[in-house]
Design an enzyme around this catalytic site. Structure first.
Site, PDB file in Angstrom:
ATOM      1  N   HIS A   8       4.560   5.225   2.028  1.00 36.25           N
ATOM      2  CA  HIS A   8       3.407   4.407   2.389  1.00 36.25           C
ATOM      3  C   HIS A   8       2.160   5.282   2.394  1.00 36.25           C
ATOM      4  CE1 HIS A   8       0.803   1.539   4.409  1.00 36.25           C
ATOM      5  NE2 HIS A   8       1.673   0.638   3.997  1.00 36.25           N
ATOM      6  N   HIS A   9       1.040   4.715   1.937  1.00 32.31           N
ATOM      7  CA  HIS A   9      -0.197   5.484   1.854  1.00 32.31           C
ATOM      8  C   HIS A   9      -0.666   5.929   3.239  1.00 32.31           C
ATOM      9  CE1 HIS A   9      -3.934   6.983   0.342  1.00 32.31           C
ATOM     10  NE2 HIS A   9      -3.844   6.386  -0.820  1.00 32.31           N
ATOM     11  N   SER A  10      -0.226   5.234   4.289  1.00 30.54           N
ATOM     12  CA  SER A  10      -0.598   5.656   5.644  1.00 30.54           C
ATOM     13  C   SER A  10       0.136   6.939   6.033  1.00 30.54           C
ATOM     14  CB  SER A  10      -0.268   4.556   6.652  1.00 30.54           C
ATOM     15  OG  SER A  10       1.121   4.324   6.680  1.00 30.54           O
ATOM     16  N   MET A  11       1.212   7.237   5.321  1.00 30.57           N
ATOM     17  CA  MET A  11       1.995   8.441   5.603  1.00 30.57           C
ATOM     18  C   MET A  11       1.559   9.576   4.684  1.00 30.57           C
ATOM     19  SD  MET A  11       6.104   8.610   5.008  1.00 30.57           S
ATOM     20  CE  MET A  11       6.964  10.173   4.777  1.00 30.57           C
ATOM     21  N   MET A  42       0.835  -1.202   0.000  1.00 34.78           N
ATOM     22  CA  MET A  42       0.000   0.000   0.000  1.00 34.78           C
ATOM     23  C   MET A  42       0.870   1.252   0.000  1.00 34.78           C
ATOM     24  SD  MET A  42      -3.058  -1.147  -0.281  1.00 34.78           S
ATOM     25  CE  MET A  42      -4.081   0.274   0.126  1.00 34.78           C
TER      26      MET A  42
END
Lengths: 454, 454
Positions: free
Chosen positions: B135-138, B21
């Site tokens: 990362h897409h969470s970042m 992701m």
């Protein structure tokens, strides 16, 4: 389509994003004089053209009702499996090691046959390298090293060009020591009482043996930074050391090459851990597979596991070597009196605590061993990939949560090639171990009064 | 230490070994004339020396009681985050794309801040490239593209040298369209009745709208090979097309640039799927975030999602473009009458089925859409990394199980840069789409009677 054997299934299940379960090797080659400028490019093209793929290189995982099978890959993608990379100028070995460290940290694609080959051009001094990666469920480290040797030829020449995936499958002649242990403990994992009575009586004998001062067994190892959980990043360090020099030291001390190897590792680890302010008071314990034959015997299966006391608590190099030798000799004496079956039973029993910890994913309440050191005999003659001379080969193994360093060795010509694989985060500046290994060899030579050769 | 927001947690949880992701970008630069031979090496050294790391680049995940937090990485390892690689001679773009495809397939190390930068030397015609991975969470894809633009300068010169991790954090001014949908459906995931009444009434209105012949909504998409489960391997294909030419076609047909982009994608996909003998009878449906402003407005948040009918069932290029335009115009008309809040509610409602499928990991019983096409406005002026002119930048996005292709675009100067990310196994020879996109542009020009320019 064939079922994946239980041992291989364990390696598949043990795999995590921070704990890839593949082994590999790095091989360094010389580009022949007068080779064309696109020599490596041609070599990659030629390798990719070898598309009659032999088992197990053609097999991928396929799950049916949760059960994994090996099945031929009908969409085999040669360009995916055989990659062509390069180093930045000037192609230092340091950059090569950084690149293969990165490659070794990446998981294999489970939709495909579980291997990859990377041909890396641009290594300084007109060299190129090959990094090969096999999932442990497909091939263990010893088999991987053997494959990386079998595709080469003792005769140089384009007509001898072969690639690993062309090799006809070989009958398994040598059991996998650790795997054999895992296989036996599989049943014990489900029900401890299911352990064969023979193994249990051996276990008792082994337990009694703890009164022997030279005995080193599992659950003796101290807590150490080597046994931290691992991150997903790796550092690979590799270097060869002269076998002649190591043999000279062994002869001077009445020890074996293997004893000296352990002494070098011990010295390097001791110094590294002192640097990190992390040397345990108690000596480190290494787990090592050992051949009980004096010479390599292709059909022999007398391979056993030893828990060796690395005597890292002893500052004096000669005393340390002597303590290591006594610890190894204890197991050799013990194994010499046993049949192969008895040895396998002992090995299975010994590895049970470690194996159970690996399988259950629990941190061991007591550390079984601090580091795996494995030494595989390799080719004595110069080998060639087509017309390219192999200059060195270095094994690349697995690190696990709780086993942040693996030391694997293979011999080639007069060199003993060390491949050190580590978690890059748990063990900062691990590459210093290479220098410390060299210094340790110098030190033992000096202690023995041998002439300086380095 | 700060808690990881719920949306970012979803991206962490969605990650699988076959479904990383992270988003990224590929940037191509020109090495200045008269640069030293080790120009790229110096640049890497200089970048690594910028070690005053700004949030979020300094933050790593840390789990406490199963809850993820962002925490400063006290063992930040610059050499790990900033890599120096090279292409084999002669450094073809094809080899660059193969390399970044491989890099994009590898998971980030969760023990570290979730980003990596690769400086790649040896691109033919005296160029080098930078591949960046977040990362897409970042960071989402739009923010990633913005970061990759912000660290560059409109003035060339060594004194303007900056790196992404030096940038001061920017206030979030633009909501993430898909993420906003996910955030809203999070509650609905737990309890459907918790959906705001407003959203539900909008949902009803939307449901009624299906009687409008130009309406395209979710759950209309046909089964297609684009929607296969994905392997762990990727193929990235990238190319720029002249914005002047695309605008010329748009003007000739009374359409927008975005309509023409969709028509190009439609034509290329139609031809690719015919090659694969896999063109569905019903038209493909694309999901796309769209700006409702005529010009880019940095503080605007009128971004919405559209389900566009790609009209891949229509052979005639002009008719196909007209059908696409009608489908997009339907949503534009509808959104124009709504407030930003109402739009977000509709988006959340529309993405719910797709989002739920993603979250639950279940294959959708009916496909919501076949492909994501996202078009981010980019810089119009030439940008420089230090004194190196940026020649092109290409977005690299995510593919998922059931979404084996992602098409992302960013504009730069007079080019519209396409970045196509695909599962290499589900979509063989996907790189043919690049040629087909170019052919589609030629074809629309011919159909419009425009002079041939390519």
């Amino acid at each position: 389509m064939s079922i994946v054997d239980p041992i291989s299934q364990i390696f598949l299940r043990l795999e995590r994003r921070n704990q890839p379960m593949h082994v590999g090797g790095l091989q360094l080659f010389s580009i022949p004089d007068n080779a064309p400028a696109d020599y490596v490019h041609q070599l990659v093209d030629r390798a990719r053209a070898q598309n009659a793929i032999q088992p197990p290189f053609d097999k991928r995982l396929k799950y049916r009702l949760g059960q994994p099978f090996w099945r031929a890959d009908h969409d085999f993608d040669m360009e995916y499996h055989v990659r062509h990379l390069a180093l930045p100028e000037p192609g230092a070995i340091r950059d090569l090691l950084a690149l293969v460290s990165m490659l070794h940290a990446a998981l294999l694609d489970r939709a495909r046959p579980l291997w990859e080959v990377y041909v890396i051009e641009g290594v300084t001094d007109n060299r190129f390298a090959i990094y090969t990666k096999f999932h442990h469920s497909m091939m263990d480290g010893i088999s991987a090293m053997r494959v990386l040797r079998r595709f080469l030829s003792i005769d140089p020449g384009r007509e001898h060009f072969r690639v690993p995936w062309q090799l006809p499958p070989q009958a398994k002649t040598r059991p996998r020591p650790w795997s054999a242990g895992v296989a036996m403990l599989q049943s014990s994992y489900r029900q401890a009482a299911a352990l064969p009575a023979a193994a249990r009586s051996l276990y008792d004998a082994w337990y009694d043996a703890r009164h022997d001062p030279d005995f080193t067994g599992p659950a003796e190892a101290p807590a150490c930074i080597l046994n931290r959980p691992v991150s997903g990043s790796r550092r690979f360090a590799a270097q060869g050391y002269s076998m002649t020099r190591i043999r000279g030291v062994a002869d001077a001390f009445g020890a074996t090459v293997n004893d000296v190897v352990l002494a070098l590792c011990s010295s390097a680890l001791r110094r590294y851990l002192i640097d990190q302010d992390a040397l345990p008071r108690a000596p480190l314990i290494a787990m090592l597979p050992i051949s009980l034959h004096d010479t390599e015997d292709a059909t022999g299966n007398r391979v056993a596991l030893i828990y060796a006391n690395l005597a890292t608590d002893i500052a004096d190099p000669a005393e340390r070597l002597a303590a290591i030798k006594r610890s190894v000799d204890y197991w050799k004496r013990r194994y010499k009196r046993m049949s192969a079956e008895q040895i396998m039973a002992v090995v299975a029993t010994m590895t049970a605590p470690a194996g159970l910890n690996l399988l259950s994913g629990l941190a061991p309440s007591r550390q079984s061993f601090n580091v795996v050191i494995s030494n595989v005999p390799g080719p004595e003659n110069t080998l060639y990939f087509g017309d390219a001379e192999m200059l060195g080969m270095y094994p690349m193994s697995i690190v696990l949560d709780g086993q942040a360093l693996n030391i694997s060795l293979v011999s080639y010509r007069d060199m003993l090639e060390f491949g050190l694989m580590a978690c890059r985060r748990a063990l900062p500046s691990m590459q210093n171990l290479l220098k410390y290994l060299g210094d340790a060899l110098d030190e033992l030579e000096q202690t023995a009064g041998l002439p300086a050769t380095s």
